[in-house]
Design a protein around this motif. Sequence first.
Motif, PDB file in Angstrom:
ATOM      1  N   ALA A   1      45.420  36.265  53.787  1.00 14.58           N
ATOM      2  CA  ALA A   1      45.206  37.644  53.336  1.00 14.58           C
ATOM      3  C   ALA A   1      46.326  38.546  53.842  1.00 14.58           C
ATOM      4  O   ALA A   1      46.864  39.359  53.081  1.00 14.58           O
ATOM      5  CB  ALA A   1      43.854  38.145  53.824  1.00 14.58           C
ATOM      6  N   ILE A   2      46.704  38.408  55.112  1.00 12.91           N
ATOM      7  CA  ILE A   2      47.751  39.273  55.661  1.00 12.91           C
ATOM      8  C   ILE A   2      49.098  38.932  55.039  1.00 12.91           C
ATOM      9  O   ILE A   2      49.890  39.819  54.691  1.00 12.91           O
ATOM     10  CB  ILE A   2      47.788  39.162  57.206  1.00 12.91           C
ATOM     11  N   ALA A   3      49.355  37.636  54.814  1.00 11.28           N
ATOM     12  CA  ALA A   3      50.619  37.225  54.201  1.00 11.28           C
ATOM     13  C   ALA A   3      50.718  37.745  52.771  1.00 11.28           C
ATOM     14  O   ALA A   3      51.788  38.118  52.309  1.00 11.28           O
ATOM     15  CB  ALA A   3      50.731  35.698  54.221  1.00 11.28           C
ATOM     16  N   LYS A   4      49.607  37.779  52.067  1.00 10.44           N
ATOM     17  CA  LYS A   4      49.618  38.185  50.660  1.00 10.44           C
ATOM     18  C   LYS A   4      49.649  39.696  50.495  1.00 10.44           C
ATOM     19  O   LYS A   4      50.321  40.210  49.605  1.00 10.44           O
ATOM     20  CB  LYS A   4      48.366  37.628  49.961  1.00 10.44           C
ATOM     21  N   HIS A   5      48.882  40.409  51.354  1.00 11.46           N
ATOM     22  CA  HIS A   5      48.705  41.839  51.130  1.00 11.46           C
ATOM     23  C   HIS A   5      49.289  42.709  52.239  1.00 11.46           C
ATOM     24  O   HIS A   5      49.250  43.929  52.104  1.00 11.46           O
ATOM     25  CB  HIS A   5      47.214  42.149  50.965  1.00 11.46           C
ATOM     26  N   GLY A   6      49.781  42.073  53.296  1.00 12.16           N
ATOM     27  CA  GLY A   6      50.386  42.865  54.373  1.00 12.16           C
ATOM     28  C   GLY A   6      49.363  43.826  54.971  1.00 12.16           C
ATOM     29  O   GLY A   6      48.206  43.480  55.180  1.00 12.16           O
ATOM     30  N   MET A   7      49.806  45.104  55.178  1.00 12.47           N
ATOM     31  CA  MET A   7      48.928  46.101  55.805  1.00 12.47           C
ATOM     32  C   MET A   7      47.743  46.464  54.914  1.00 12.47           C
ATOM     33  O   MET A   7      46.722  46.938  55.395  1.00 12.47           O
ATOM     34  CB  MET A   7      49.745  47.365  56.137  1.00 12.47           C
TER      35      MET A   7
ATOM     36  N   ASP B   1      38.188  36.490  48.737  1.00 18.29           N
ATOM     37  CA  ASP B   1      38.405  37.781  49.404  1.00 18.29           C
ATOM     38  C   ASP B   1      39.846  37.898  49.880  1.00 18.29           C
ATOM     39  O   ASP B   1      40.476  38.953  49.751  1.00 18.29           O
ATOM     40  CB  ASP B   1      37.463  37.916  50.606  1.00 18.29           C
ATOM     41  N   ALA B   2      40.371  36.780  50.421  1.00 23.16           N
ATOM     42  CA  ALA B   2      41.734  36.814  50.957  1.00 23.16           C
ATOM     43  C   ALA B   2      42.739  36.996  49.830  1.00 23.16           C
ATOM     44  O   ALA B   2      43.712  37.729  49.972  1.00 23.16           O
ATOM     45  CB  ALA B   2      42.023  35.524  51.716  1.00 23.16           C
ATOM     46  N   VAL B   3      42.506  36.336  48.690  1.00 25.39           N
ATOM     47  CA  VAL B   3      43.482  36.362  47.604  1.00 25.39           C
ATOM     48  C   VAL B   3      43.412  37.678  46.838  1.00 25.39           C
ATOM     49  O   VAL B   3      44.441  38.246  46.480  1.00 25.39           O
ATOM     50  CB  VAL B   3      43.258  35.152  46.663  1.00 25.39           C
ATOM     51  N   HIS B   4      42.207  38.177  46.606  1.00 24.30           N
ATOM     52  CA  HIS B   4      42.040  39.368  45.767  1.00 24.30           C
ATOM     53  C   HIS B   4      41.638  40.617  46.535  1.00 24.30           C
ATOM     54  O   HIS B   4      41.525  41.678  45.929  1.00 24.30           O
ATOM     55  CB  HIS B   4      40.976  39.101  44.694  1.00 24.30           C
ATOM     56  N   LEU B   5      41.375  40.482  47.839  1.00 25.36           N
ATOM     57  CA  LEU B   5      40.729  41.570  48.594  1.00 25.36           C
ATOM     58  C   LEU B   5      39.465  41.974  47.837  1.00 25.36           C
ATOM     59  O   LEU B   5      38.774  41.101  47.327  1.00 25.36           O
ATOM     60  CB  LEU B   5      41.695  42.748  48.798  1.00 25.36           C
ATOM     61  N   HIS B   6      39.157  43.298  47.719  1.00 22.42           N
ATOM     62  CA  HIS B   6      37.900  43.623  47.035  1.00 22.42           C
ATOM     63  C   HIS B   6      38.123  43.751  45.551  1.00 22.42           C
ATOM     64  O   HIS B   6      39.076  44.366  45.142  1.00 22.42           O
ATOM     65  CB  HIS B   6      37.317  44.918  47.594  1.00 22.42           C
TER      66      HIS B   6
END
Lengths: 243, 163
Positions: free
Chosen positions: A134-140, A238-243
């Motif tokens: 999740a952090i790698a994909k979306h950062g902050m 959740d990690a790939v798409h967040l919400h």
Amino acid sequence: MAEAHNPLAQFEIKTLIPIHIGGVDASFTNSAAFMVASVVCVSALMILSVRSRALVPGRWQLLAELAYSFIAKMLTDTVGKEGRPYFPLVFSIFMFVLFGNMLGMLPYTFTYTSHLAVTFAMAAFVFVLVTVVAIAKHGMKFFSFFLPHGVPIAMAPLLIPIEIISYLSRPVSLSVRLFANMMAGHTLLKVLGGFVLPLGIFGVVPVLGLVAVSGLELLIAFLQAYIFTILTCIYINDAVHLH
Amino acid sequence: MPQFNIATFPPQIIWLAITFVVLYILMARVALPRIGNVLSERQEKIDDNLEAAEQLRTQAKADADAYSSELAKAREAARLAIAEATLEVSADAAQKQEALGQRLTAQIKSAEAEIDKAKANARTSIRDAAIGVAQAATQRLIGTAPAEPTTAAAVDRALQARS
């Protein structure tokens, strides 16, 4: 004798081959033996059965294909196309948990999924992996995950801690659910089994109970593997798409 | 509870890591690509077969259409031929009937003429006979025969009155 009647004795870790590496106990135990057995069984099922690459599958190949399609569908249903890279991982988790549970249903076997150390290690691995992805994909932007969309900003001080606690409790709930289910089922079977001989002729009653509970346990063995896997899929989503 | 014996944690987790990594590599490198290939090959085969079946179906439909249109054409041709033949036959029949009618009319006419002639002949011979009979009878009755023209006139009168 007292040892044999203790319903928790079946969960005892017994060292088969003592191994110590740099002061760390890495002994080959009964738990490790059944992990190896699971890997052998899963690999045999998934590799040997498909050796002929038959166009019209035989029984074993069909089983392997069903397992493949079952997990592939679960992953695409929850995550979508982006879930493809995680397929081998999700599949391995499902098969590892399922075979751990199922091998444990055989008499005199050891159920490695009934140990919190194992289930928590797996859940923690999933948790760390999902968080890193999740952090790698979306950062902050990942931290916006803790404030759901459309929530009034005044609610933030209340909601953000709740969301963080709920996020952090994922590995706990994931691991405790599996471990507790497997341990409770096996303990119940052992307790019921302990009633059979002392009751003499009336031992038939706990035997009937054993048959019923064994059926239920088979269902739970599959269901818990399924739940562990689908929750992993949901966390990946959740990690790939967040919400 | 054996589950909370911390001393057993390291060997469990170490072997979990070892076995799970082995399983993951076997699945990711060998088993899953192989099964995936088998499944996609089968899907391709099924799709190909479905496509071929669809083509054959279209072909069969075209053939059936051609057949039915051919059949309709043949039926139309047959209908025309029958109508023509019927027309021809009825024209022929009408012609024949007319010829027959004409021949019959002609025969009737000639027969009538013959009858008329025979009637006239008969009348003439009756008149001659009557004249002869009248002269002979008068001869017998009064001994003298009246003159030919007088008798003829009398016979004519009598015949006139009769007819």
